[in-house]
Design a protein around this motif. Structure first.
Motif, PDB file in Angstrom:
ATOM      1  N   ARG A 157      -3.264  -2.023  -6.308  1.00 44.93           N
ATOM      2  CA  ARG A 157      -2.558  -2.865  -7.278  1.00 44.93           C
ATOM      3  C   ARG A 157      -1.087  -2.486  -7.381  1.00 44.93           C
ATOM      4  NH1 ARG A 157      -4.924  -2.344 -12.928  1.00 44.93           N
ATOM      5  NH2 ARG A 157      -3.311  -3.924 -13.334  1.00 44.93           N
ATOM      6  N   TRP A 158      -0.775  -1.187  -7.240  1.00 44.76           N
ATOM      7  CA  TRP A 158       0.559  -0.702  -7.554  1.00 44.76           C
ATOM      8  C   TRP A 158       1.396  -0.311  -6.343  1.00 44.76           C
ATOM      9  CZ3 TRP A 158       1.470  -1.907 -12.316  1.00 44.76           C
ATOM     10  CH2 TRP A 158       0.451  -1.853 -13.274  1.00 44.76           C
ATOM     11  N   CYS A 159       0.764   0.038  -5.243  1.00 42.38           N
ATOM     12  CA  CYS A 159       1.499   0.635  -4.116  1.00 42.38           C
ATOM     13  C   CYS A 159       1.832  -0.395  -3.041  1.00 42.38           C
ATOM     14  CB  CYS A 159       0.680   1.767  -3.498  1.00 42.38           C
ATOM     15  SG  CYS A 159       0.369   3.125  -4.652  1.00 42.38           S
ATOM     16  N   ILE A 160       2.980  -0.216  -2.424  1.00 42.29           N
ATOM     17  CA  ILE A 160       3.373  -1.078  -1.309  1.00 42.29           C
ATOM     18  C   ILE A 160       2.457  -0.823  -0.117  1.00 42.29           C
ATOM     19  CG2 ILE A 160       5.244  -1.566   0.331  1.00 42.29           C
ATOM     20  CD1 ILE A 160       7.204  -0.806  -1.905  1.00 42.29           C
ATOM     21  N   ARG A 161       2.162   0.421   0.150  1.00 44.98           N
ATOM     22  CA  ARG A 161       1.198   0.793   1.191  1.00 44.98           C
ATOM     23  C   ARG A 161       0.239   1.816   0.604  1.00 44.98           C
ATOM     24  NH1 ARG A 161      -0.280   4.660   4.520  1.00 44.98           N
ATOM     25  NH2 ARG A 161       1.226   6.094   3.575  1.00 44.98           N
ATOM     26  N   THR A 162      -1.031   1.500   0.607  1.00 48.36           N
ATOM     27  CA  THR A 162      -2.021   2.407   0.037  1.00 48.36           C
ATOM     28  C   THR A 162      -2.467   3.408   1.092  1.00 48.36           C
ATOM     29  OG1 THR A 162      -2.832   0.699  -1.467  1.00 48.36           O
ATOM     30  CG2 THR A 162      -4.268   2.596  -1.085  1.00 48.36           C
ATOM     31  N   PRO A 163      -2.274   4.685   0.850  1.00 48.16           N
ATOM     32  CA  PRO A 163      -2.721   5.685   1.827  1.00 48.16           C
ATOM     33  C   PRO A 163      -4.231   5.839   1.801  1.00 48.16           C
ATOM     34  CG  PRO A 163      -1.877   6.773  -0.122  1.00 48.16           C
ATOM     35  CD  PRO A 163      -1.642   5.300  -0.327  1.00 48.16           C
ATOM     36  N   GLU A 164      -4.746   6.499   2.793  1.00 50.60           N
ATOM     37  CA  GLU A 164      -6.167   6.819   2.817  1.00 50.60           C
ATOM     38  C   GLU A 164      -6.471   7.796   1.684  1.00 50.60           C
ATOM     39  OE1 GLU A 164      -9.518   8.886   5.758  1.00 50.60           O
ATOM     40  OE2 GLU A 164      -7.450   8.574   6.460  1.00 50.60           O
ATOM     41  N   VAL A 165      -7.580   7.570   0.999  1.00 55.58           N
ATOM     42  CA  VAL A 165      -8.020   8.459  -0.079  1.00 55.58           C
ATOM     43  C   VAL A 165      -9.213   9.264   0.418  1.00 55.58           C
ATOM     44  CG1 VAL A 165      -8.938   8.620  -2.426  1.00 55.58           C
ATOM     45  CG2 VAL A 165      -7.198   6.894  -1.873  1.00 55.58           C
ATOM     46  N   ARG A 166      -9.078  10.568   0.385  1.00 58.18           N
ATOM     47  CA  ARG A 166     -10.169  11.452   0.793  1.00 58.18           C
ATOM     48  C   ARG A 166     -10.565  12.355  -0.371  1.00 58.18           C
ATOM     49  NH1 ARG A 166      -8.486  13.663   6.842  1.00 58.18           N
ATOM     50  NH2 ARG A 166      -8.376  11.613   7.868  1.00 58.18           N
TER      51      ARG A 166
END
Length: 410
Positions: free
Chosen positions: A360-369
């Motif tokens: 919702r907030w990020c331009i590019r969502t990183p991988e979440v581990r």
């Protein structure tokens, strides 16, 4: 590795060659002289001289040939990780965890003491002493066996190991943790913020070991962050990098309140026995710490079992954690976000909702581990801090000398 001395500094050349061999053997189980020569770039003769000296000084050991081998096998050598021990300690709000490891970072012994945020300075330091003593006793060790100690604590820490500011623990601001540990163990003690050391652990041997830019969120009854930038722990100018939780708008203060406000099932609290601590007051604090952790865990368990109110509490918790996390992601554009700390055990309820919030907030969502360390990641980072100190001493010494002589000068 060049074998031509610069400026006639033969002792430094021997040191560099020795470090090259040690570096290769610390990253592999065992090697032959031919393999070491190829990996270091040293001639076979120079490699043999270096290995002989390291064997004589106790840094290396020869690996016995496997039974049943035909012919004369090539001699193989390994780094003696058992030559020394390092200590890593996590001084948390709800526990103190001490780990003893060898020079490869393999954990050999541990001790855990339950504490509570309400504990005063003297009680917490006494509990710290008990955890260290327990970890050493578990391995039949003394403080003289330790080459270095790494310590993690909540709050801002200066370069000497003094807590500059701690809002989570009473009477903790101003405590010289480094000096206390140095008196206790009689050797070097390095102190760092707990969230930063959680990030160091993930970068060393955890979920982020192959990534260069990482945000590590330490999720528990408190929320913190550690940053890895270009493969290195980022501390900032005043060692305050990642302290976005101090900003109320980040949502991290509010996030933990959701979990604390959720009502557990009615009825008397179960009796707890075997709490570890120091004295009657410490035991009462320890019981309270266990109760707080159990209450937070009960929220996740209830949500997992289908309790709609508990599920709503978890959603609110994740939404608030996501605000500060998104701010860090937008600032650093990391490859990974790693969720560590005690709440990482509830990854099934946290990970996917957090990804959606970041979308919702990020331009590019990183991988979440999710970290695999549970609530031990900070202590593992403290071990890495101690090992880094040993590595620096190895690099800076003009001559390694024998293991025993080196350990006394670390």
């Amino acid at each position: 590795m060049t074998e031509t001395p610069s400026g006639g500094d033969l002792s430094r050349l021997r040191q560099l060659n020795s470090l090259a061999v040690l570096g290769e053997l610390r990253s592999a189980p065992a090697m032959t002289l031919t393999e070491l020569s190829r990996r270091t770039g040293l001639s076979r003769a120079s490699t043999e001289d270096v290995v002989r000296e390291l064997l004589d000084n106790g840094w290396l050991a020869e690996v016995p040939a496997a039974a049943g081998m035909v012919g004369r096998p090539a001699r193989r050598f390994r780094f003696r990780a058992d030559a020394g021990r390092v200590l890593g300690v996590d001084i948390g709000g709800h526990k103190i965890l001490a780990l003893v490891a060898d020079l490869d970072g393999t954990v050999l012994h541990s001790a855990r003491v339950a504490v509570a945020p309400a504990m005063g300075r003297k009680e917490r330091l006494a509990a710290l002493d008990g955890a260290v003593a327990g970890a050493l006793a578990g391995g039949g060790l003394t403080t003289g066996d330790l080459w270095a100690t790494g310590v993690a604590t909540t709050g801002l820490v200066d370069g000497a190991g003094r807590v500059m500011l701690s809002e989570a623990l009473p009477e903790w601001t101003g405590v010289d943790v480094g000096a206390h540990l140095r008196r206790l163990v009689g050797g070097p003690a390095l102190v760092e913020n707990d969230s930063k050391l959680a990030a160091l652990a993930e970068s060393w041997c955890g979920a982020a070991r192959y990534a260069k830019d990482v945000v590590v969120i330490l999720a528990g009854l408190r929320t913190g962050a550690g940053l890895i930038i270009d493969g290195k722990l980022h501390r900032g100018f005043g060692n305050a990098a990642g302290e976005i939780g101090a900003l109320p708008a980040s949502g991290w203060i509010r996030a933990q309140e959701h979990l604390r406000a959720w009502p557990p099932q009615a009825g008397p609290a179960p009796e707890r026995t075997g709490s570890s601590g120091s004295g009657r007051g410490a035991g009462a604090h320890a019981d309270k710490a266990v109760d707080q952790e159990a209450a937070a865990e009960a929220v996740f368990e209830a949500a997992r079992a289908g309790d709609r109110k508990a599920a709503a509490v978890v959603r609110r918790y994740v939404r608030d954690v996501a605000v500060g996390t998104a701010a860090l992601v937008l600032t650093l554009d990391p490859e990974l976000v790693v969720i560590g700390g005690g709440f990482s055990r509830s990854a099934d309820l946290i990970a996917e909702p957090l990804r959606r919030e970041l979308d919702r907030w990020c331009i590019r969502t990183p991988e979440v581990r999710i970290s695999e360390f549970g609530d031990e990641g900070v202590a593992l980072g403290a071990l890495r801090l101690a090992l880094d100190h040993v590595d620096r001493q190895l690099r800076e010494r003009h001559e390694l000398g024998g293991v025993e002589h080196f350990s006394r000068r670390v």
